[in-house]
Motif scaffolding. Structure first.
Motif: not given
Length: 89
Positions: A5-17, A44-50
């Motif tokens: 997965e994209d590192h930035a996406y996982l980081k945003i998900c971790a912050q959300l969690a 990219a869309t999932r990252r923007s939604i996150a």
């Protein structure tokens, strides 16, 4: 082997969690469900939604007087009358 997965996406998900006091997989699932509602599958869309969900959670956290984790802690606190209650002998 699962795709990386994209590192930035996982980081945003971790912050959300962390903000919602849920697991990272639950946060990712929350983002993926929102992405599925919009009909998009690309990262990219999932990252923007996150990012939108994270901003929404931050705004909600700032609006409320208490943090979600402190509310959860209050719910888990035992009442004085129930402190010595035993389920099993």
């Amino acid at each position: 082997m699962p795709a990386l997965e994209d590192h930035a996406y996982l980081k945003i998900c971790a912050q959300l969690a962390a903000l919602l006091s849920i697991s990272i997989s639950s946060a990712r699932r929350k983002v993926e469900i929102a992405a599925a509602r919009e009909g998009s599958k690309d990262i990219a869309t999932r990252r923007s939604i996150a990012e939108k969900l994270l901003e929404k959670a931050i705004d909600h956290d700032n609006e409320s007087d208490e943090k979600l984790s402190s509310t959860f802690d209050d719910l888990l606190a035992a009442l004085a009358s129930e402190e010595n209650f035993m389920i099993e002998d």
